[in-house]
Design a protein around this motif. Structure first.
Motif, short mmCIF file in Angstrom:
data_model
loop_
_atom_site.label_atom_id
_atom_site.label_comp_id
_atom_site.label_asym_id
_atom_site.label_seq_id
_atom_site.Cartn_x
_atom_site.Cartn_y
_atom_site.Cartn_z
N GLU A 175 0.80 -1.21 0.00
CA GLU A 175 0.00 0.00 0.00
C GLU A 175 0.84 1.27 0.00
OE1 GLU A 175 -2.28 0.55 3.72
OE2 GLU A 175 -1.32 -1.31 4.37
N GLN A 176 2.15 1.15 0.18
CA GLN A 176 3.03 2.31 0.09
C GLN A 176 3.32 2.68 -1.36
OE1 GLN A 176 3.62 3.90 2.93
NE2 GLN A 176 2.46 2.25 3.91
N HIS A 177 3.07 1.74 -2.28
CA HIS A 177 3.32 1.98 -3.70
C HIS A 177 2.14 2.75 -4.27
CE1 HIS A 177 4.24 1.44 -7.89
NE2 HIS A 177 5.26 0.64 -7.64
N PRO A 178 2.36 3.91 -4.87
CA PRO A 178 1.23 4.74 -5.34
C PRO A 178 0.38 4.08 -6.41
CG PRO A 178 3.34 5.59 -6.15
CD PRO A 178 3.66 4.56 -5.11
N LEU A 179 0.96 3.17 -7.20
CA LEU A 179 0.20 2.52 -8.24
C LEU A 179 -0.60 1.32 -7.72
CD1 LEU A 179 2.67 2.63 -11.26
CD2 LEU A 179 1.00 4.32 -10.51
N ARG A 181 -2.47 1.63 -4.89
CA ARG A 181 -3.57 2.17 -4.10
C ARG A 181 -4.89 1.85 -4.79
NH1 ARG A 181 -2.11 3.47 0.89
NH2 ARG A 181 -3.93 4.85 1.02
N LYS A 183 -8.68 2.67 -5.77
CA LYS A 183 -9.45 3.90 -5.96
C LYS A 183 -10.87 3.56 -6.40
CE LYS A 183 -5.63 6.38 -5.41
NZ LYS A 183 -5.13 7.30 -6.43
N THR A 191 -9.06 12.59 -4.92
CA THR A 191 -7.81 12.12 -5.50
C THR A 191 -8.10 11.72 -6.95
OG1 THR A 191 -5.95 10.57 -5.24
CG2 THR A 191 -8.15 9.73 -4.76
N TRP A 193 -7.49 8.67 -10.23
CA TRP A 193 -7.26 7.26 -10.56
C TRP A 193 -6.97 7.17 -12.05
CZ3 TRP A 193 -11.85 3.34 -11.10
CH2 TRP A 193 -11.36 2.08 -11.43
N ASP A 207 -9.82 7.42 -2.45
CA ASP A 207 -8.88 6.37 -2.08
C ASP A 207 -9.52 5.48 -1.02
OD1 ASP A 207 -6.71 4.88 -0.82
OD2 ASP A 207 -5.34 6.24 -1.87
N THR A 209 -8.16 2.34 -0.19
CA THR A 209 -7.18 1.28 0.09
C THR A 209 -7.32 0.73 1.50
OG1 THR A 209 -5.64 2.40 -1.39
CG2 THR A 209 -4.74 0.68 0.02
#
Length: 309
Positions: A175-179, A181, A183, A191, A193, A207, A209
């Motif tokens: 979940e730290q990877h922006p891609l 997440r 949406k 945000t 997507w 978001d 997640t």
């Protein structure tokens, strides 16, 4: 002023599917964002309601709750429309009329069709997804329907909420990877997507997640394997048109379990799922052949394999 006027019209417009038991169960802002709109993502706008609504009305005519209606639509839409998933579709984001005409769609096209089908009978729905999984390449799109006062995950051609393979894959996300997440598309989102590469259309989104990570954790607690077993997720290369079965065989040559390997008609994220005991000697065998492939558990909860045949 124009935006305020448009929002007022949405909030006060007659609800689609106004004659059903679940009418008016969702808050006005949910209806405005996820019931009234005719578009879901970045598909070409079209007047789909006259073509789709009568078909869906027949599916839900005997339903007494939104939950029952969602499951009737999700499990029955494929049969009444003939629309199916294939990687050979013309484009990823077909609108409803394109999908009904061409029949071949992506998971995004399936989700657009299902969202619109639910909206046509008064059930708020929206598309949800992510740009890439953690353990394999590829995006995915599914649907949320507003049922019993909250959002519930459902997919095209499924008979229940919280599809098992999606829950399992969510459990592997970083979940730290922006891609990675997750949406949910909504006009009121704070945000963005990007449902597909390489065009990267910008969709307003929320978001979600954290909610899905919690949902996946609860799913694992109820359905996951204990420490005596490991999940095997198996792909086939090259994929075939005909159905191919992989078997888990014990040291006596007896098949103890089996699963369908992915074919050309399956989503690219689909894999066969088997349960491997951590003790004992086991092999993989493609049904109808004699060759045995030794298989041993690893330390992780899930082992990914690709069979070349």
């Amino acid at each position: 002023m124009k935006r305020l006027a448009a929002a007022f019209l949405l909030l006060t417009a007659p609800l689609p599917g106004a004659d059903y038991p679940w009418t008016n169960q969702a808050p006005a802002e949910i209806n405005a964002a996820s019931l009234h709109p005719d578009t879901v993502l970045d598909e070409i706008p079209c007047d789909w309601r006259p073509a789709l609504t009568p078909v869906v009305e027949q599916l839900v005519k005997d339903c007494t709750s939104a939950r029952e209606a969602v499951l009737k639509v999700s499990s029955g839409l494929n049969k009444v429309t003939g629309v199916y998933y294939t990687p050979k579709r013309r484009k990823h984001n077909m609108n409803v009329l394109e999908a009904l005409e061409e029949k071949k769609v992506s998971c995004t096209g399936q989700s657009i069709l299902l969202v619109c089908a639910l909206r046509s009978v008064g059930i708020p729905a929206r598309a949800v997804g992510l740009l890439t999984w953690n353990h394999i390449r590829g995006n995915h799109t599914w649907v949320e329907a507003w049922v019993d006062g909250s959002w519930h995950m459902i997919e095209y051609n499924e008979r229940d909420f919280n599809t098992a393979w999606v829950m399992e894959y969510i459990g592997m996300l970083n979940e730290q990877h922006p891609l990675q997440r997750i949406k949910a598309a909504t006009p009121a989102g704070d945000t963005t997507w990007f449902p597909a590469m390489p065009k990267l259309p910008v969709i307003q989104a929320e978001d979600v997640t954290a909610r899905y990570r919690k949902l996946a954790l609860n799913w694992y607690q109820k359905n996951g394997l204990d420490e005596r077993y490991q999940r095997l997720m198996i792909d086939l290369h090259p994929r075939r048109t005909a159905e191919t079965i992989v078997e888990l065989v014990n040291d006596k040559g007896i098949a103890v379990t089996a699963a369908k390997l992915p074919s050309l008609s399956d989503d690219m994220r689909y894999m066969a799922r088997l349960t491997l005991p951590r003790e004992g000697n086991y092999f993989l065998r493609i049904k109808g052949t004699q060759a045995l492939i030794p298989i041993s558990p690893t330390e992780s909860a899930v082992q990914l394999l690709k069979l070349v045949h």
